[in-house]
Design an enzyme around this catalytic site. Sequence first.
Site, PDB file in Angstrom:
ATOM      1  CG  HIS A 157      -2.079  -0.898   1.145  1.00 43.61           C
ATOM      2  ND1 HIS A 157      -1.986  -2.238   1.441  1.00 43.61           N
ATOM      3  CD2 HIS A 157      -3.369  -0.672   0.793  1.00 43.61           C
ATOM      4  CE1 HIS A 157      -3.170  -2.801   1.274  1.00 43.61           C
ATOM      5  NE2 HIS A 157      -4.022  -1.876   0.884  1.00 43.61           N
ATOM      6  CE  LYS A 161      -3.721  -0.677   4.880  1.00 40.27           C
ATOM      7  NZ  LYS A 161      -5.001  -0.025   5.240  1.00 40.27           N
TER       8      LYS A 161
END
Length: 270
Positions: A157, A161
């Site tokens: 990600h 995040k």
Amino acid sequence: MGDLKIGIVGAAGRMGRMLVKQISETSGCIVCGGTEPSGSDFVGKDIHALANLEPGGVSIGDDAEALFKSADAVIDFTAPEATVAHAKLAARHGRILVIGTTGLTNEQQAEVSACGARAVIVQGANMSLGVNLLAQLTRKVAAILDDEFDIEILEMHHHHKVDAPSGTALLLGKSAAAGRGVDHDAVADRGRDGITGARRRGDIGYAVLRGGNVVGDHTVIFAAENERIELTHKAGDRSIFARGAVRAALWAKDKPAGTYDMMDVLGLGD
């Protein structure tokens, strides 16, 4: 029956703006309001204009309870502590709550689930159709292959995040564990560092990558001697999550109080 009135908590964030756009483009529902924390520069702004749409006369507020009173459904992609508070508001007012928040502790999850006694709560670690299909495939493959096939889950990600492994990675790991009929928490290996010794047979391993603006890549690897099976999903844009969340809100209309997930929404359950 009129359009479903949907509110958005965290309406000025990236997901919030995508939700406004998705709701505005979807038949059968309208944006009725949104919130941001008190003191935010976005409070008082037109919610449609922030999503680069024509102003619609709906302003962002800072009173979550007022939003739950006025909405039929609320969509929440915020943070665990806020999501627990929103679940309690949904229960107090008997509203639909669609939750895309990840990273809840077991205690926080128990509080959210308890609110399903008085509210319709649809919760998904990932709202996309593709990921939920991947979860079903993972469960089926894990049920077919024995533990001579090691299971590893790789996810990547963007660098913003804050939780790891991702909620989606854990969804996939739990699907694999369910397929094998084992307790996920007993076999999950969520991080390796240093001299760890040989891999324990039957474990489900996780590897986490963070960087750039990657929306979400997930691969489930089944690895045995001389062969490997890989199931992969790559998200190109967050709009897939917004689309799934709006679909969940519409699906939940007129459903009895309870806790549901995206498998229910998509008709992919057993």
